[in-house]
Design a protein around this motif. Sequence first.
Motif, PDB file in Angstrom:
ATOM      1  N   LYS A 166       2.520  -0.023  15.043  1.00  0.00           N
ATOM      2  CA  LYS A 166       2.921  -1.439  15.112  1.00  0.00           C
ATOM      3  C   LYS A 166       3.485  -1.897  13.772  1.00  0.00           C
ATOM      4  CE  LYS A 166       0.144  -3.123  18.950  1.00  0.00           C
ATOM      5  NZ  LYS A 166      -1.047  -3.832  19.372  1.00  0.00           N
TER       6      LYS A 166
ATOM      7  N   GLU B  94       7.077  -3.354  13.636  1.00  0.00           N
ATOM      8  CA  GLU B  94       7.178  -4.818  13.551  1.00  0.00           C
ATOM      9  C   GLU B  94       6.986  -5.385  12.150  1.00  0.00           C
ATOM     10  OE1 GLU B  94       5.624  -6.879  17.372  1.00  0.00           O
ATOM     11  OE2 GLU B  94       3.997  -5.625  16.598  1.00  0.00           O
TER      12      GLU B  94
ATOM     13  N   SER C   6      13.353  -4.774  12.297  1.00  0.00           N
ATOM     14  CA  SER C   6      13.717  -5.955  11.511  1.00  0.00           C
ATOM     15  C   SER C   6      15.220  -6.239  11.544  1.00  0.00           C
ATOM     16  CB  SER C   6      13.198  -5.854  10.073  1.00  0.00           C
ATOM     17  OG  SER C   6      13.633  -4.663   9.484  1.00  0.00           O
TER      18      SER C   6
ATOM     19  N   LEU D 126       5.267  -2.162  23.105  1.00  0.00           N
ATOM     20  CA  LEU D 126       6.487  -1.813  22.371  1.00  0.00           C
ATOM     21  C   LEU D 126       7.686  -1.705  23.310  1.00  0.00           C
ATOM     22  CD1 LEU D 126       5.033   0.835  19.894  1.00  0.00           C
ATOM     23  CD2 LEU D 126       5.814  -1.475  19.338  1.00  0.00           C
TER      24      LEU D 126
ATOM     25  N   ILE E  69       8.889  -5.290  23.891  1.00  0.00           N
ATOM     26  CA  ILE E  69       9.621  -5.859  22.738  1.00  0.00           C
ATOM     27  C   ILE E  69      11.018  -5.246  22.654  1.00  0.00           C
ATOM     28  CG2 ILE E  69       9.731  -5.921  20.221  1.00  0.00           C
ATOM     29  CD1 ILE E  69       6.878  -6.145  20.023  1.00  0.00           C
TER      30      ILE E  69
END
Length: 287
Positions: free
Chosen positions: A74, A78, A85, A107, A110
């Motif tokens: 993670k 992230e 990013s 994940l 996302i």
Amino acid sequence: MSKPKIGWVGLGNMGTPMVNNLLKAGFEVNVFNRTKSKEQALVEAGASAAESPPQLVQHCDIIITMLSDDAAVKEIFEGTNGLLSKPQPGKLFIDMSTVAPETSCYLAGICARLGLGFIEAPVSGSVKPAQDGTLIILVGGSAENYEKAKPVFDVLGKLSLLLGESGKGSTAKLAINYLLALNLQGLAETVLFAEKNGISKQDMLTIINEGACANGITKLKSTSILNDDYPAAFALKHLVKDLRLAKEAGLDAPLITPLYDAFNKAQQAGFGNEDVMAIKKYLESNQ
Ligand code: NAP
């Protein structure tokens, strides 16, 4: 068709030999590791090194992570300077770490929202199969992304299986590691019982390995037991994590709790960075 450019994050016991195989197979590989010194040998073998996760994403088509646990994965995805990013739609991310099915689904969600591909692909097999390119790769995700990843899987493993939607690969991995832990604990307890009653570990291991109870684990771990030396191929702390994740994922079998407790206590007693077979040393020290 030209080979996709591979970005690789995580150069531990597994990541390093896996990248070596991709280089040998002619893939261009850009690596990133938190401890930079671990990149050096692979750079000498032909890899390039990225300064940061976003820089790695920029240069690569497929980005693979092989990290310790859920928190590390993670953080790399992230974190403030993480893989996501500066998202670039169209890239495919493959997480090969052993994590909770929940984390794989999280994940995948996302990445989907950012227009990125994602599949999980944890592996069965330790350092030797990683070196030999004979891992078994357990995939969760879409058939389309699996097909894109297949040329990479064909180099890293002898078999890859698309098991269903996100979470299924991680679930299968937790299931096989439960069986691994049962084997390790059974082997340790059996040899200790024999030794305690005057049968040498050499004789007991011969009885096991020449008979119907032999398996890959009993054969692979015999040398460590005989030498009483447990350098980590698969660090015990990672198996504690996997047993905990299996419990959290709903494994409610009679042996999971004593098994988890034994490995967890071994970790607490200082065996976490030794190989999983050091469970024998821990049990012996508590006899
Ligand atoms: P390892 O040798 O302990 O390496 C772990 C890697 O994760 C290292 O590159 C480490 O970086 C990195 N890492 C840890 N925390 C991090 C963080 N917060 N941020 C960035 N990087 C971080 O582990 P391994 O044996 O290669 O295993 C990797 C995964 O595969 C684990 O999920 C394990 O359960 C699974 N697995 C292992 C085996 C095996 O036999 N070893 C077999 C099958 C599956 P540093 O170098 O900076 O510490």
